[in-house]
Design an enzyme around this catalytic site. Structure first.
Site, PDB file in Angstrom:
ATOM      1  N   TYR A 134       0.736   2.309   6.834  1.00 51.40           N
ATOM      2  CA  TYR A 134       2.030   1.704   7.419  1.00 51.40           C
ATOM      3  C   TYR A 134       2.521   2.196   8.479  1.00 51.40           C
ATOM      4  O   TYR A 134       3.170   1.568   9.306  1.00 51.40           O
ATOM      5  CB  TYR A 134       3.163   1.752   6.346  1.00 51.40           C
ATOM      6  CG  TYR A 134       2.861   1.104   5.029  1.00 51.40           C
ATOM      7  CD1 TYR A 134       1.612   0.456   4.725  1.00 51.40           C
ATOM      8  CD2 TYR A 134       3.786   1.032   4.055  1.00 51.40           C
ATOM      9  CE1 TYR A 134       1.336  -0.500   3.728  1.00 51.40           C
ATOM     10  CE2 TYR A 134       3.592   0.426   2.807  1.00 51.40           C
ATOM     11  CZ  TYR A 134       2.331  -0.404   2.691  1.00 51.40           C
ATOM     12  OH  TYR A 134       2.216  -1.344   1.569  1.00 51.40           O
ATOM     13  N   ASP A 171      -8.634   1.444  -7.930  1.00 49.36           N
ATOM     14  CA  ASP A 171      -8.927   0.200  -8.868  1.00 49.36           C
ATOM     15  C   ASP A 171      -8.687   0.530 -10.140  1.00 49.36           C
ATOM     16  O   ASP A 171      -8.096  -0.264 -10.785  1.00 49.36           O
ATOM     17  CB  ASP A 171     -10.115  -0.652  -8.101  1.00 49.36           C
ATOM     18  CG  ASP A 171     -11.156   0.614  -7.871  1.00 49.36           C
ATOM     19  OD1 ASP A 171     -11.062   1.586  -7.915  1.00 49.36           O
ATOM     20  OD2 ASP A 171     -12.509  -0.119  -8.020  1.00 49.36           O
ATOM     21  N   ASP A 225       2.720   2.035  -3.040  1.00 49.10           N
ATOM     22  CA  ASP A 225       3.638   0.832  -2.850  1.00 49.10           C
ATOM     23  C   ASP A 225       3.167  -0.215  -4.060  1.00 49.10           C
ATOM     24  O   ASP A 225       3.925  -0.603  -5.000  1.00 49.10           O
ATOM     25  CB  ASP A 225       3.411   0.042  -1.552  1.00 49.10           C
ATOM     26  CG  ASP A 225       4.388  -1.081  -1.270  1.00 49.10           C
ATOM     27  OD1 ASP A 225       5.356  -1.189  -2.018  1.00 49.10           O
ATOM     28  OD2 ASP A 225       4.237  -1.617  -0.358  1.00 49.10           O
ATOM     29  N   ASP A 260       5.020  -0.488  -8.021  1.00 48.95           N
ATOM     30  CA  ASP A 260       5.522  -2.024  -8.544  1.00 48.95           C
ATOM     31  C   ASP A 260       5.154  -2.250  -9.921  1.00 48.95           C
ATOM     32  O   ASP A 260       5.718  -2.731 -10.687  1.00 48.95           O
ATOM     33  CB  ASP A 260       5.427  -3.048  -7.551  1.00 48.95           C
ATOM     34  CG  ASP A 260       6.733  -3.140  -6.520  1.00 48.95           C
ATOM     35  OD1 ASP A 260       7.557  -2.287  -6.586  1.00 48.95           O
ATOM     36  OD2 ASP A 260       6.929  -4.167  -6.098  1.00 48.95           O
ATOM     37  N   LYS A 311      -9.254   6.550  -2.935  1.00 49.90           N
ATOM     38  CA  LYS A 311     -10.533   5.621  -2.835  1.00 49.90           C
ATOM     39  C   LYS A 311     -11.485   6.461  -2.170  1.00 49.90           C
ATOM     40  O   LYS A 311     -12.160   5.802  -1.153  1.00 49.90           O
ATOM     41  CB  LYS A 311      -9.986   4.507  -2.166  1.00 49.90           C
ATOM     42  CG  LYS A 311     -11.050   2.950  -2.410  1.00 49.90           C
ATOM     43  CD  LYS A 311     -11.407   2.649  -3.505  1.00 49.90           C
ATOM     44  CE  LYS A 311     -12.293   1.523  -3.510  1.00 49.90           C
ATOM     45  NZ  LYS A 311     -12.689   1.157  -5.074  1.00 49.90           N
TER      46      LYS A 311
END
Ligand code: NAD
Length: 368
Positions: free
Chosen positions: A142, A226, A250, A254, A193
């Site tokens: 970001y 994942d 993020d 959620d 990852k």
């Protein structure tokens, strides 16, 4: 014991109503538990714009820098939608987070047994769920450079962002996760990852090193992002503390929040580095917004904000017993069948914001 310096920012819409209930709990703590608070109040968001011409007045910044912690309601509303970008209420929120240097976002996903039916998952998968997602907030893709969209010689375009983390950034968020885990189940799952992204391979290596050097008492596991997304909906109760970088966090936070069913039940905390007094800058707030559709109707669920206060007591003020009492009182009220509209279930009694606040205080009286 020194007075706990707390800055309260009610903000806009239901922010004012839910903070009103949190203040009643603070009054109760002062009266019944002899805890001394030094409370200041400030303006943030739309109300701040209306009164001072800016959504983030200097006075609020100064008070935030002096406080041991900040408790925020919510900001925003349609009456401010057409303001220039830099005057919008949400700029106040981004501004205070930036000035306080808040790099860690803590989002618990807790499912009270009584509300397990409200989850989109089967209730036995989520009943009693209690996990904490620790998300890095100021680094990664970001903010990484270079970034942008460029036009190539053949006229096509190329968009690019950079995922970047330094050792220092990884260790600082890692410390937050390990320290929280020590207060809970002593297990951290670090999500990356590492099989594809070098940046997160470094993340994995630094997390392992940090645990070995400073937190040998905490169990550390690693999981690919994942798989983590899949495990969160397959068997969420396997996690205690999950720590991850900005983008993954993020999405995963959620996802985890939906396990709990209602926005009105979700607290959060954002932490910065310790200041000159050794106090970690911290802002506590419900995960929801100002809910203009129900503002002023005494309908909002104050529990997310009261749980945010409980987090503040637990983590910023070291008042574990009082935090446990508040969590216990909320549980008892839910068990007794009282519900605000957002968590209403057949056969339960629907109550207003203020009656929910009063009922939590009544349960606190029983626990005291
Ligand atoms: P919202 O979270 O305010 O509301 C979404 C829905 O959930 C609404 O139907 C609302 O009634 C309901 N809801 C939210 N909190 C509730 C509570 N405590 N009790 C019962 N019901 C509740 O999100 P939105 O509608 O997308 O945004 C409204 C305004 O809030 C916008 O101006 C937005 O920018 C702002 N916002 C602020 C924050 C913040 O202050 N941290 C976060 C999100 C949105």
């Amino acid at each position: 014991m020194a007075a706990k310096k707390l800055l309260i920012l009610p903000g806009d819409g239901i922010g004012v109503e839910v903070i009103g209930q949190a203040r009643r709990i603070i009054d109760w703590l002062e009266k019944k538990r002899g805890i001394s608070f030094e409370i200041s109040e400030g303006l943030l968001g739309g109300i701040a714009y209306d009164k001072t011409g800016t959504p983030f007045p200097k006075d609020t910044l100064d008070k935030a820098m002096e406080a041991d912690a900040v408790l925020l309601g919510a900001v925003g509303g349609p009456q401010w939608d057409n303001l220039p970008f830099d005057k919008k209420p949400e700029r106040g929120l981004l501004g205070i987070r930036k000035e306080m240097g808040l790099f860690a976002n803590l989002r618990p996903a807790v499912v009270f047994e009584e509300l397990a039916d409200a989850s989109s998952l089967k209730s036995d998968l989520v009943a009693g769920l209690d996990i904490m997602i620790v998300r890095e907030l100021t680094g990664g893709m970001y903010f990484g450079e270079p970034r942008g969209v460029e036009t190539l010689p053949d006229g096509s375009r190329r968009g690019f962002n950079t995922m970047v983390y330094t050792t220092e950034e990884i260790r600082r968020i890692g410390k937050v996760a390990f320290e929280i885990a020590r207060e809970r189940g002593k297990r951290v799952c670090s999500v990356d990852k590492a099989n594809v992204l070098e940046c997160t391979l470094l993340w994995r290596e630094e997390m392992t090193k940090l645990r070995d050097e400073e937190y040998p008492d905490v169990e550390l596991t690693h999981m690919l992002v994942d798989n983590a997304a899949m495990q969160l909906v397959r068997f969420p109760k396997q996690f205690d503390v999950m720590v991850t970088e900005n983008t993954f966090g993020d999405i995963l936070s959620d996802c985890a929040s939906m396990l709990t069913g209602s926005l009105g039940m979700l607290p959060s905390a954002s932490w910065g580095a310790p200041d000159a007094r050794g106090v970690r800058r911290a802002l506590y707030e419900p995960s929801h917004g100002s809910a203009p559709d129900i503002a002023g109707k005494d309908m909002a669920n104050p529990i997310a904000t009261i749980l945010s206060l409980s987090m503040c007591l637990r983590y910023s003020f070291g008042l574990t017993k009082e935090a446990d009492m508040i969590d216990g009182a909320i549980k008892a009220v839910l068990k007794g069948g009282l519900r605000t509209a957002d968590i209403m279930q057949p056969g339960k009694a629907r109550v207003s914001t203020s009656v929910m606040g009063e009922s939590i205080i009544r349960e606190l009286d029983k626990l005291a």
